[in-house]
Design a protein around this motif. Sequence first.
Motif, PDB file in Angstrom:
ATOM      1  N   ALA A  62       0.746 -20.856  22.548  1.00  0.00           N
ATOM      2  CA  ALA A  62      -0.483 -21.516  22.104  1.00  0.00           C
ATOM      3  C   ALA A  62      -1.355 -21.892  23.287  1.00  0.00           C
ATOM      4  O   ALA A  62      -2.138 -22.832  23.222  1.00  0.00           O
ATOM      5  CB  ALA A  62      -0.151 -22.761  21.286  1.00  0.00           C
ATOM      6  N   CYS A  63      -1.219 -21.173  24.389  1.00  0.00           N
ATOM      7  CA  CYS A  63      -2.000 -21.475  25.591  1.00  0.00           C
ATOM      8  C   CYS A  63      -3.384 -20.837  25.498  1.00  0.00           C
ATOM      9  O   CYS A  63      -3.537 -19.737  24.965  1.00  0.00           O
ATOM     10  CB  CYS A  63      -1.276 -20.963  26.830  1.00  0.00           C
ATOM     11  N   CYS A  64      -4.368 -21.536  26.032  1.00  0.00           N
ATOM     12  CA  CYS A  64      -5.736 -21.028  26.094  1.00  0.00           C
ATOM     13  C   CYS A  64      -6.187 -21.016  27.545  1.00  0.00           C
ATOM     14  O   CYS A  64      -5.507 -21.531  28.422  1.00  0.00           O
ATOM     15  CB  CYS A  64      -6.661 -21.907  25.265  1.00  0.00           C
ATOM     16  N   GLU A  65      -7.349 -20.404  27.762  1.00  0.00           N
ATOM     17  CA  GLU A  65      -7.862 -20.306  29.126  1.00  0.00           C
ATOM     18  C   GLU A  65      -8.161 -21.673  29.730  1.00  0.00           C
ATOM     19  O   GLU A  65      -7.775 -21.966  30.858  1.00  0.00           O
ATOM     20  CB  GLU A  65      -9.129 -19.450  29.138  1.00  0.00           C
ATOM     21  N   SER A  66      -8.845 -22.535  28.992  1.00  0.00           N
ATOM     22  CA  SER A  66      -9.236 -23.821  29.552  1.00  0.00           C
ATOM     23  C   SER A  66      -8.141 -24.879  29.410  1.00  0.00           C
ATOM     24  O   SER A  66      -8.182 -25.893  30.093  1.00  0.00           O
ATOM     25  CB  SER A  66     -10.521 -24.313  28.887  1.00  0.00           C
ATOM     26  N   ASP A  67      -7.169 -24.668  28.518  1.00  0.00           N
ATOM     27  CA  ASP A  67      -6.059 -25.609  28.345  1.00  0.00           C
ATOM     28  C   ASP A  67      -4.801 -24.965  28.920  1.00  0.00           C
ATOM     29  O   ASP A  67      -4.222 -24.080  28.317  1.00  0.00           O
ATOM     30  CB  ASP A  67      -5.880 -25.944  26.866  1.00  0.00           C
ATOM     31  N   GLY A  68      -4.374 -25.415  30.086  1.00  0.00           N
ATOM     32  CA  GLY A  68      -3.248 -24.789  30.767  1.00  0.00           C
ATOM     33  C   GLY A  68      -1.889 -25.305  30.341  1.00  0.00           C
ATOM     34  O   GLY A  68      -0.874 -24.914  30.911  1.00  0.00           O
ATOM     35  N   THR A  69      -1.822 -26.178  29.326  1.00  0.00           N
ATOM     36  CA  THR A  69      -0.549 -26.748  28.903  1.00  0.00           C
ATOM     37  C   THR A  69       0.329 -25.682  28.257  1.00  0.00           C
ATOM     38  O   THR A  69      -0.128 -24.933  27.393  1.00  0.00           O
ATOM     39  CB  THR A  69      -0.796 -27.881  27.882  1.00  0.00           C
ATOM     40  N   GLN A  70       1.585 -25.614  28.688  1.00  0.00           N
ATOM     41  CA  GLN A  70       2.542 -24.689  28.076  1.00  0.00           C
ATOM     42  C   GLN A  70       3.059 -25.334  26.795  1.00  0.00           C
ATOM     43  O   GLN A  70       3.808 -26.302  26.838  1.00  0.00           O
ATOM     44  CB  GLN A  70       3.705 -24.422  29.034  1.00  0.00           C
ATOM     45  N   LYS A  71       2.649 -24.802  25.641  1.00  0.00           N
ATOM     46  CA  LYS A  71       3.074 -25.386  24.367  1.00  0.00           C
ATOM     47  C   LYS A  71       3.204 -24.306  23.314  1.00  0.00           C
ATOM     48  O   LYS A  71       2.632 -23.229  23.425  1.00  0.00           O
ATOM     49  CB  LYS A  71       2.098 -26.466  23.917  1.00  0.00           C
ATOM     50  N   SER A  72       3.974 -24.630  22.298  1.00  0.00           N
ATOM     51  CA  SER A  72       4.197 -23.716  21.182  1.00  0.00           C
ATOM     52  C   SER A  72       3.125 -23.955  20.126  1.00  0.00           C
ATOM     53  O   SER A  72       2.505 -25.016  20.083  1.00  0.00           O
ATOM     54  CB  SER A  72       5.587 -23.949  20.591  1.00  0.00           C
ATOM     55  N   ILE A  73       2.924 -22.992  19.256  1.00  0.00           N
ATOM     56  CA  ILE A  73       1.908 -23.108  18.197  1.00  0.00           C
ATOM     57  C   ILE A  73       2.306 -24.150  17.156  1.00  0.00           C
ATOM     58  O   ILE A  73       1.459 -24.708  16.473  1.00  0.00           O
ATOM     59  CB  ILE A  73       1.643 -21.727  17.539  1.00  0.00           C
ATOM     60  N   THR A  74       3.588 -24.446  17.040  1.00  0.00           N
ATOM     61  CA  THR A  74       4.056 -25.430  16.071  1.00  0.00           C
ATOM     62  C   THR A  74       3.667 -26.832  16.523  1.00  0.00           C
ATOM     63  O   THR A  74       3.959 -27.214  17.653  1.00  0.00           O
ATOM     64  CB  THR A  74       5.582 -25.359  15.928  1.00  0.00           C
ATOM     65  N   PRO A  75       3.008 -27.611  15.662  1.00  0.00           N
ATOM     66  CA  PRO A  75       2.670 -28.980  16.061  1.00  0.00           C
ATOM     67  C   PRO A  75       3.926 -29.852  16.156  1.00  0.00           C
ATOM     68  O   PRO A  75       4.983 -29.475  15.662  1.00  0.00           O
ATOM     69  CB  PRO A  75       1.738 -29.460  14.954  1.00  0.00           C
ATOM     70  N   MET A  76       3.791 -31.002  16.772  1.00  0.00           N
ATOM     71  CA  MET A  76       4.930 -31.906  16.901  1.00  0.00           C
ATOM     72  C   MET A  76       5.401 -32.339  15.516  1.00  0.00           C
ATOM     73  O   MET A  76       4.612 -32.782  14.699  1.00  0.00           O
ATOM     74  CB  MET A  76       4.550 -33.128  17.736  1.00  0.00           C
ATOM     75  N   GLY A  77       6.662 -32.158  15.243  1.00  0.00           N
ATOM     76  CA  GLY A  77       7.206 -32.480  13.926  1.00  0.00           C
ATOM     77  C   GLY A  77       7.117 -31.336  12.945  1.00  0.00           C
ATOM     78  O   GLY A  77       7.588 -31.441  11.820  1.00  0.00           O
ATOM     79  N   GLY A  78       6.518 -30.219  13.322  1.00  0.00           N
ATOM     80  CA  GLY A  78       6.405 -29.058  12.432  1.00  0.00           C
ATOM     81  C   GLY A  78       5.206 -29.159  11.503  1.00  0.00           C
ATOM     82  O   GLY A  78       4.581 -30.210  11.362  1.00  0.00           O
ATOM     83  N   PHE A  79       4.884 -28.039  10.869  1.00  0.00           N
ATOM     84  CA  PHE A  79       3.809 -28.026   9.880  1.00  0.00           C
ATOM     85  C   PHE A  79       4.293 -28.711   8.600  1.00  0.00           C
ATOM     86  O   PHE A  79       5.427 -28.482   8.180  1.00  0.00           O
ATOM     87  CB  PHE A  79       3.376 -26.597   9.558  1.00  0.00           C
ATOM     88  N   PRO A  80       3.455 -29.532   7.961  1.00  0.00           N
ATOM     89  CA  PRO A  80       3.878 -30.188   6.719  1.00  0.00           C
ATOM     90  C   PRO A  80       4.234 -29.171   5.643  1.00  0.00           C
ATOM     91  O   PRO A  80       3.508 -28.219   5.405  1.00  0.00           O
ATOM     92  CB  PRO A  80       2.649 -31.004   6.306  1.00  0.00           C
ATOM     93  N   HIS A  81       5.374 -29.361   5.038  1.00  0.00           N
ATOM     94  CA  HIS A  81       5.900 -28.524   3.948  1.00  0.00           C
ATOM     95  C   HIS A  81       6.159 -27.085   4.378  1.00  0.00           C
ATOM     96  O   HIS A  81       6.269 -26.203   3.548  1.00  0.00           O
ATOM     97  CB  HIS A  81       4.972 -28.525   2.734  1.00  0.00           C
ATOM     98  N   TYR A  82       6.222 -26.847   5.671  1.00  0.00           N
ATOM     99  CA  TYR A  82       6.555 -25.510   6.160  1.00  0.00           C
ATOM    100  C   TYR A  82       7.657 -25.562   7.202  1.00  0.00           C
ATOM    101  O   TYR A  82       8.697 -24.973   7.040  1.00  0.00           O
ATOM    102  CB  TYR A  82       5.320 -24.801   6.739  1.00  0.00           C
ATOM    103  N   GLY A  83       7.431 -26.247   8.299  1.00  0.00           N
ATOM    104  CA  GLY A  83       8.454 -26.339   9.334  1.00  0.00           C
ATOM    105  C   GLY A  83       7.987 -25.755  10.645  1.00  0.00           C
ATOM    106  O   GLY A  83       6.823 -25.860  11.019  1.00  0.00           O
ATOM    107  N   ILE A  84       8.906 -25.105  11.347  1.00  0.00           N
ATOM    108  CA  ILE A  84       8.654 -24.582  12.686  1.00  0.00           C
ATOM    109  C   ILE A  84       8.342 -23.093  12.604  1.00  0.00           C
ATOM    110  O   ILE A  84       9.006 -22.354  11.876  1.00  0.00           O
ATOM    111  CB  ILE A  84       9.883 -24.826  13.587  1.00  0.00           C
ATOM    112  N   VAL A  85       7.339 -22.645  13.348  1.00  0.00           N
ATOM    113  CA  VAL A  85       6.951 -21.237  13.375  1.00  0.00           C
ATOM    114  C   VAL A  85       7.658 -20.578  14.551  1.00  0.00           C
ATOM    115  O   VAL A  85       7.363 -20.883  15.705  1.00  0.00           O
ATOM    116  CB  VAL A  85       5.422 -21.079  13.512  1.00  0.00           C
ATOM    117  N   ASN A  86       8.596 -19.686  14.262  1.00  0.00           N
ATOM    118  CA  ASN A  86       9.318 -18.962  15.305  1.00  0.00           C
ATOM    119  C   ASN A  86       8.890 -17.504  15.390  1.00  0.00           C
ATOM    120  O   ASN A  86       9.187 -16.831  16.369  1.00  0.00           O
ATOM    121  CB  ASN A  86      10.821 -19.017  15.064  1.00  0.00           C
ATOM    122  N   GLU A  87       8.241 -16.994  14.373  1.00  0.00           N
ATOM    123  CA  GLU A  87       7.879 -15.577  14.302  1.00  0.00           C
ATOM    124  C   GLU A  87       6.430 -15.382  14.743  1.00  0.00           C
ATOM    125  O   GLU A  87       5.750 -16.320  15.124  1.00  0.00           O
ATOM    126  CB  GLU A  87       8.081 -15.066  12.870  1.00  0.00           C
TER     127      GLU A  87
END
Length: 165
Positions: A62-87
């Motif tokens: 989920a990295c962008c050019e102006s945001d250098g933070t190394q992070k996953s696309i899954t928000p903290m706590g997972g997506f509501p009623h979905y969970g963690i995106v691994n695919e």
Amino acid sequence: RKTHKGRRKVACIGSWHPARIGWSVARAGQKGYFHRTELNKKIYRIGDAAKKLDGSFEHSNACCESDGTQKSITPMGGFPHYGIVNEDYIMIKGCCVGVKKRVLTLRKSLLNQTSRNALEEINLKFIDTSSKFGHGRFQTADEKSKYMGLLKKDLTKEAAAAASK
């Protein structure tokens, strides 16, 4: 038989004139359980999976050019009623029909896109990965731990780890 022409449909499909069926009349089509088709959705990003083929996790999809933070696309706590995106994932503008985890078909538009809005170049600057439950303030768990400092739950984890050794 009474049900010769079907029972599960709208009885009145419009007035005599105009002599055609309006777009707002409920008819059987591609909005059903198995066929949900969306048109003219703007695709912002097609992302790689966080889970790699060897089983390891890479939390930088989920990295962008102006945001250098190394992070996953899954928000903290997972997506509501979905969970963690691994695919692999696709990020689109707006919303899509159906409930979470329901199959959705995206197809290419039959018409060439000529509007200025459709042809503009997409340059994502920031992807929000704060918690979607409540008021999310932090983008990553590291950012939260830096701000909050050492918590009681961290001390109990350390004490339990020391006691088990």
